[in-house]
Design a protein around this motif. Structure first.
Motif, PDB file in Angstrom:
ATOM      1  N   SER A   1      49.741 -50.691  35.785  1.00  0.00           N
ATOM      2  CA  SER A   1      50.525 -50.312  34.615  1.00  0.00           C
ATOM      3  C   SER A   1      49.919 -49.089  33.938  1.00  0.00           C
ATOM      4  O   SER A   1      48.742 -48.780  34.149  1.00  0.00           O
ATOM      5  CB  SER A   1      50.571 -51.480  33.627  1.00  0.00           C
ATOM      6  N   ASN A   2      50.704 -48.423  33.096  1.00  0.00           N
ATOM      7  CA  ASN A   2      50.184 -47.216  32.447  1.00  0.00           C
ATOM      8  C   ASN A   2      49.326 -47.520  31.221  1.00  0.00           C
ATOM      9  O   ASN A   2      48.715 -46.618  30.666  1.00  0.00           O
ATOM     10  CB  ASN A   2      51.313 -46.245  32.085  1.00  0.00           C
ATOM     11  N   ARG A   3      49.255 -48.777  30.788  1.00  0.00           N
ATOM     12  CA  ARG A   3      48.330 -49.145  29.708  1.00  0.00           C
ATOM     13  C   ARG A   3      48.194 -50.663  29.633  1.00  0.00           C
ATOM     14  O   ARG A   3      49.045 -51.402  30.126  1.00  0.00           O
ATOM     15  CB  ARG A   3      48.762 -48.587  28.357  1.00  0.00           C
TER      16      ARG A   3
ATOM     17  N   PRO B   1      36.023 -57.899  17.913  1.00  0.00           N
ATOM     18  CA  PRO B   1      37.299 -57.255  18.241  1.00  0.00           C
ATOM     19  C   PRO B   1      37.165 -55.745  18.461  1.00  0.00           C
ATOM     20  O   PRO B   1      37.875 -55.172  19.277  1.00  0.00           O
ATOM     21  CB  PRO B   1      38.178 -57.552  17.027  1.00  0.00           C
ATOM     22  N   GLU B   2      36.235 -55.105  17.757  1.00  0.00           N
ATOM     23  CA  GLU B   2      36.039 -53.664  17.914  1.00  0.00           C
ATOM     24  C   GLU B   2      35.525 -53.330  19.310  1.00  0.00           C
ATOM     25  O   GLU B   2      35.942 -52.333  19.908  1.00  0.00           O
ATOM     26  CB  GLU B   2      35.053 -53.134  16.858  1.00  0.00           C
ATOM     27  N   GLU B   3      34.602 -54.146  19.827  1.00  0.00           N
ATOM     28  CA  GLU B   3      34.071 -53.923  21.178  1.00  0.00           C
ATOM     29  C   GLU B   3      35.163 -54.105  22.219  1.00  0.00           C
ATOM     30  O   GLU B   3      35.267 -53.332  23.167  1.00  0.00           O
ATOM     31  CB  GLU B   3      32.901 -54.869  21.466  1.00  0.00           C
ATOM     32  N   TYR B   4      35.962 -55.146  22.048  1.00  0.00           N
ATOM     33  CA  TYR B   4      37.071 -55.403  22.967  1.00  0.00           C
ATOM     34  C   TYR B   4      38.039 -54.217  22.971  1.00  0.00           C
ATOM     35  O   TYR B   4      38.419 -53.719  24.031  1.00  0.00           O
ATOM     36  CB  TYR B   4      37.791 -56.689  22.562  1.00  0.00           C
ATOM     37  N   LYS B   5      38.416 -53.762  21.778  1.00  0.00           N
ATOM     38  CA  LYS B   5      39.367 -52.648  21.687  1.00  0.00           C
ATOM     39  C   LYS B   5      38.796 -51.357  22.251  1.00  0.00           C
ATOM     40  O   LYS B   5      39.528 -50.564  22.858  1.00  0.00           O
ATOM     41  CB  LYS B   5      39.811 -52.457  20.238  1.00  0.00           C
ATOM     42  N   SER B   6      37.504 -51.134  22.092  1.00  0.00           N
ATOM     43  CA  SER B   6      36.912 -49.909  22.650  1.00  0.00           C
ATOM     44  C   SER B   6      36.913 -49.959  24.181  1.00  0.00           C
ATOM     45  O   SER B   6      37.144 -48.936  24.836  1.00  0.00           O
ATOM     46  CB  SER B   6      35.505 -49.685  22.103  1.00  0.00           C
ATOM     47  N   THR B   7      36.692 -51.130  24.749  1.00  0.00           N
ATOM     48  CA  THR B   7      36.739 -51.256  26.216  1.00  0.00           C
ATOM     49  C   THR B   7      38.154 -51.027  26.729  1.00  0.00           C
ATOM     50  O   THR B   7      38.368 -50.268  27.682  1.00  0.00           O
ATOM     51  CB  THR B   7      36.244 -52.647  26.649  1.00  0.00           C
TER      52      THR B   7
ATOM     53  N   VAL C   1      39.676 -47.937  29.228  1.00  0.00           N
ATOM     54  CA  VAL C   1      40.512 -48.155  30.415  1.00  0.00           C
ATOM     55  C   VAL C   1      41.849 -47.437  30.236  1.00  0.00           C
ATOM     56  O   VAL C   1      42.342 -46.774  31.158  1.00  0.00           O
ATOM     57  CB  VAL C   1      40.708 -49.668  30.664  1.00  0.00           C
ATOM     58  N   ASN C   2      42.444 -47.566  29.044  1.00  0.00           N
ATOM     59  CA  ASN C   2      43.734 -46.910  28.790  1.00  0.00           C
ATOM     60  C   ASN C   2      43.626 -45.387  28.849  1.00  0.00           C
ATOM     61  O   ASN C   2      44.572 -44.709  29.253  1.00  0.00           O
ATOM     62  CB  ASN C   2      44.304 -47.356  27.442  1.00  0.00           C
ATOM     63  N   SER C   3      42.477 -44.831  28.453  1.00  0.00           N
ATOM     64  CA  SER C   3      42.329 -43.372  28.529  1.00  0.00           C
ATOM     65  C   SER C   3      42.291 -42.910  29.987  1.00  0.00           C
ATOM     66  O   SER C   3      42.828 -41.846  30.313  1.00  0.00           O
ATOM     67  CB  SER C   3      41.085 -42.917  27.778  1.00  0.00           C
ATOM     68  N   ILE C   4      41.680 -43.687  30.863  1.00  0.00           N
ATOM     69  CA  ILE C   4      41.708 -43.350  32.301  1.00  0.00           C
ATOM     70  C   ILE C   4      43.140 -43.388  32.799  1.00  0.00           C
ATOM     71  O   ILE C   4      43.590 -42.484  33.509  1.00  0.00           O
ATOM     72  CB  ILE C   4      40.817 -44.316  33.101  1.00  0.00           C
ATOM     73  N   LEU C   5      43.874 -44.428  32.434  1.00  0.00           N
ATOM     74  CA  LEU C   5      45.267 -44.542  32.874  1.00  0.00           C
ATOM     75  C   LEU C   5      46.124 -43.413  32.304  1.00  0.00           C
ATOM     76  O   LEU C   5      47.009 -42.897  32.983  1.00  0.00           O
ATOM     77  CB  LEU C   5      45.828 -45.905  32.464  1.00  0.00           C
ATOM     78  N   ARG C   6      45.868 -43.033  31.064  1.00  0.00           N
ATOM     79  CA  ARG C   6      46.636 -41.965  30.421  1.00  0.00           C
ATOM     80  C   ARG C   6      46.418 -40.627  31.134  1.00  0.00           C
ATOM     81  O   ARG C   6      47.332 -39.811  31.231  1.00  0.00           O
ATOM     82  CB  ARG C   6      46.223 -41.849  28.955  1.00  0.00           C
TER      83      ARG C   6
ATOM     84  N   GLU D   1      37.214 -49.560  37.679  1.00  0.00           N
ATOM     85  CA  GLU D   1      36.157 -50.494  38.071  1.00  0.00           C
ATOM     86  C   GLU D   1      34.783 -49.980  37.666  1.00  0.00           C
ATOM     87  O   GLU D   1      33.923 -50.760  37.257  1.00  0.00           O
ATOM     88  CB  GLU D   1      36.215 -50.755  39.573  1.00  0.00           C
ATOM     89  N   LYS D   2      34.564 -48.665  37.762  1.00  0.00           N
ATOM     90  CA  LYS D   2      33.291 -48.087  37.338  1.00  0.00           C
ATOM     91  C   LYS D   2      33.086 -48.257  35.832  1.00  0.00           C
ATOM     92  O   LYS D   2      31.985 -48.581  35.386  1.00  0.00           O
ATOM     93  CB  LYS D   2      33.220 -46.611  37.719  1.00  0.00           C
ATOM     94  N   VAL D   3      34.129 -48.030  35.057  1.00  0.00           N
ATOM     95  CA  VAL D   3      34.026 -48.210  33.604  1.00  0.00           C
ATOM     96  C   VAL D   3      33.725 -49.669  33.279  1.00  0.00           C
ATOM     97  O   VAL D   3      32.869 -49.969  32.437  1.00  0.00           O
ATOM     98  CB  VAL D   3      35.316 -47.741  32.897  1.00  0.00           C
ATOM     99  N   LEU D   4      34.415 -50.588  33.947  1.00  0.00           N
ATOM    100  CA  LEU D   4      34.181 -52.019  33.697  1.00  0.00           C
ATOM    101  C   LEU D   4      32.775 -52.434  34.119  1.00  0.00           C
ATOM    102  O   LEU D   4      32.132 -53.246  33.433  1.00  0.00           O
ATOM    103  CB  LEU D   4      35.237 -52.865  34.407  1.00  0.00           C
TER     104      LEU D   4
END
Length: 167
Positions: free
Chosen positions: A46-48, A63-69, A73-78, A118-121
């Motif tokens: 998906s795109n995001r 929640p801030e850590e979750y959203k930053s992760t 990922v979304n920035s890579i997809l974008r 996968e590298k980011v994760l």
């Protein structure tokens, strides 16, 4: 005399083996699945992903850590998915003339996108989430509505082995 030694030996084994299987407690919650929330999907990606904080992580991570992760990922997809869509469109137009070979670039770009995620994760896991007892992974899962496969983010709980001491 030999019987006495055998009996002592057997009793010593039982005394030294004070821990039983019942004494180990390993209750691991089900993994949390973060599905794609975008309107464009290329080869199951998906795109995001949705940035809404899952309630199952409430006591585990901020929640801030979750959203930053999710934002990483979304920035890579974008960055990568618009290019993948363009190559997919061009590949579909030329597919008949090239006998399908025109789809190879988009397949390679899709693999590169998955590898980048996968590298980011992996980086996030090693620097933060493994310390919190969590493990993020990008994996395929069957869609609810069809037989198609989609990529999702799975957040697994790392089991902790704790020993219960008898009273």
């Amino acid at each position: 005399m030999a019987d006495l030694m055998d009996a002592i030996y057997e009793e010593d084994d039982e005394e030294n083996d004070g821990l039983h299987e019942e004494d180990y407690l390993s209750m691991v919650p089900d993994p949390i699945i973060v599905k794609g929330a975008g309107h464009v999907t290329v080869f199951g990606l998906s795109n995001r992903f949705d940035t809404e904080f899952p309630s199952g992580l409430a006591a585990k991570v901020a929640p801030e850590e979750y959203k930053s992760t999710i934002s990483r990922v979304n920035s890579i997809l974008r960055k990568t998915l618009p290019v993948n869509v363009k190559w997919l469109f061009c590949g579909c137009i030329c597919c008949c003339c090239t006998l399908g070979c025109s789809l190879w670039p988009v397949i390679c770009l899709s693999k590169r996108t998955k590898h980048s995620i996968e590298k980011v994760l992996d980086w996030e896991n090693s620097h933060l989430y493994h310390k919190l007892g969590l493990h993020w992974v990008l994996c395929k899962q069957r869609c609810d509505s069809s037989n198609m496969m989609e990529y999702v983010l799975k957040i697994e709980f790392i089991p902790k082995v704790s020993i219960l001491k008898p009273d």
